[in-house]
Design a protein around this motif. Sequence first.
Motif, mmCIF file in Angstrom:
data_model
loop_
_atom_site.group_PDB
_atom_site.id
_atom_site.type_symbol
_atom_site.label_atom_id
_atom_site.label_comp_id
_atom_site.label_asym_id
_atom_site.label_seq_id
_atom_site.Cartn_x
_atom_site.Cartn_y
_atom_site.Cartn_z
ATOM 1 N N SER A 68 0.705 -1.172 -0.101
ATOM 2 C CA SER A 68 0.044 0.005 -0.037
ATOM 3 C C SER A 68 0.837 1.218 0.039
ATOM 4 O O SER A 68 1.803 1.233 0.678
ATOM 5 N N GLN A 69 0.313 2.329 -0.960
ATOM 6 C CA GLN A 69 0.946 3.495 -0.841
ATOM 7 C C GLN A 69 0.447 4.617 0.075
ATOM 8 O O GLN A 69 0.762 5.845 0.357
ATOM 9 N N VAL A 70 -0.804 4.171 1.080
ATOM 10 C CA VAL A 70 -1.031 4.914 1.945
ATOM 11 C C VAL A 70 -0.182 5.113 3.067
ATOM 12 O O VAL A 70 0.196 4.262 3.470
ATOM 13 N N PRO A 71 -0.323 6.522 3.314
ATOM 14 C CA PRO A 71 0.740 6.883 4.596
ATOM 15 C C PRO A 71 0.516 6.093 5.667
ATOM 16 O O PRO A 71 -0.813 6.189 6.142
ATOM 17 N N LEU A 72 1.402 5.998 6.457
ATOM 18 C CA LEU A 72 1.131 5.218 7.839
ATOM 19 C C LEU A 72 1.183 6.047 9.094
ATOM 20 O O LEU A 72 1.657 7.202 9.261
ATOM 21 N N CYS A 73 0.143 5.588 9.935
ATOM 22 C CA CYS A 73 0.106 6.139 11.285
ATOM 23 C C CYS A 73 0.978 5.458 12.143
ATOM 24 O O CYS A 73 0.398 4.348 12.599
ATOM 25 N N VAL A 74 2.136 5.551 12.470
ATOM 26 C CA VAL A 74 2.976 4.843 13.373
ATOM 27 C C VAL A 74 2.612 5.222 14.817
ATOM 28 O O VAL A 74 2.694 6.034 15.234
ATOM 29 N N ASP A 75 2.151 4.103 15.616
ATOM 30 C CA ASP A 75 1.369 4.187 16.671
ATOM 31 C C ASP A 75 2.009 3.492 18.014
ATOM 32 O O ASP A 75 2.008 2.323 17.865
ATOM 33 N N SER A 76 2.463 4.536 19.088
ATOM 34 C CA SER A 76 3.147 3.905 20.274
ATOM 35 C C SER A 76 2.985 4.715 21.287
ATOM 36 O O SER A 76 3.119 5.819 21.124
ATOM 37 N N PRO A 77 2.747 4.175 22.381
ATOM 38 C CA PRO A 77 2.993 5.100 23.734
ATOM 39 C C PRO A 77 4.430 5.621 24.260
ATOM 40 O O PRO A 77 4.710 6.570 24.655
ATOM 41 N N ASN A 78 5.424 4.889 23.393
ATOM 42 C CA ASN A 78 6.794 5.211 23.605
ATOM 43 C C ASN A 78 7.277 6.221 22.540
ATOM 44 O O ASN A 78 7.660 6.019 21.560
ATOM 45 N N ALA A 79 7.423 7.428 23.175
ATOM 46 C CA ALA A 79 7.906 8.525 22.474
ATOM 47 C C ALA A 79 9.284 8.471 21.690
ATOM 48 O O ALA A 79 9.780 8.604 20.447
ATOM 49 N N ASN A 80 10.313 7.641 22.455
ATOM 50 C CA ASN A 80 11.470 7.462 22.187
ATOM 51 C C ASN A 80 11.601 6.294 20.987
ATOM 52 O O ASN A 80 12.506 6.588 20.074
#
Length: 269
Positions: A68-80
């Motif tokens: 897929s070429q749809v942009p990703l939403c990288v999702d984590s509670p860990n900001a680092n």
Amino acid sequence: MIIIGEKINGAIPSVKAAIASRDSQTIRDRAIAQDKAGAHYLDCAPSTSPELEYDAMVWLINEIQAVSQVPLCVDSPNANLLARILEEGHVTKPGMVNSVNEEGTKCETIFPLIAGTEWNVVGLTCDRDGIPSDPEKKIDIAKRIIDKAVKYGVELSRLHIDPCVMALATMPTSMKDFERCIIGIHEYAPEVKVTGAISNISFDMPARKYVNSNCMAYAVAAGLDSAILDPCNVDMMSTIYACEALLMKDKGGRKYNRAYRQGKIGVKK
């Protein structure tokens, strides 16, 4: 309405199993289905133990981007971890970072990395005391996040504030509180977008789809800009397209009619 597809999240049992066994086909099928359904971003959330999260995130990113070429939403509670993913360049095109909040230094970690770029970012209305139940306190937290975005040079139109929708089963005022947050955030910074995980409101309720779709209708009317949901859910997508037509956000219902012709709404799959 900006749609963030929610179907690749390790909190979902089948996805958790696919991540653990590195089942590429399950992940790719979910990415393709959400892409075809019209998602603007694809959530990429390992939701696994901290020691496994980096490897799982990189694997998920590669599997999704393979189909897929749809942009990703990288999702984590860990900001680092999120910062590491951005700095190492695993994502091929700017997408969305989910999330920052007022707990610790998450804004200070992420905002400098995305300032002046095309990356979007989600800000949760919680702080070191957790998620407040009072909508005015949520709006105050949102204001602090917005002010930090300005300080670090993040374009406000790329900031999505999530007021953390509460469950109706435990918070009878949850819908009214959500509406108040949408309106209050837009009053403070009209260019900021407001988002939300709509299905949270129906947790522990029977016939959840009716609660979810009606929550969406009220939220669209209040000014909701984006939502984290299942784009393959015909009932929910039909509600969004219909509401936008009724509220003249889709003048003449052109998008509604096109979505119907494409089979995205109105027809059970």
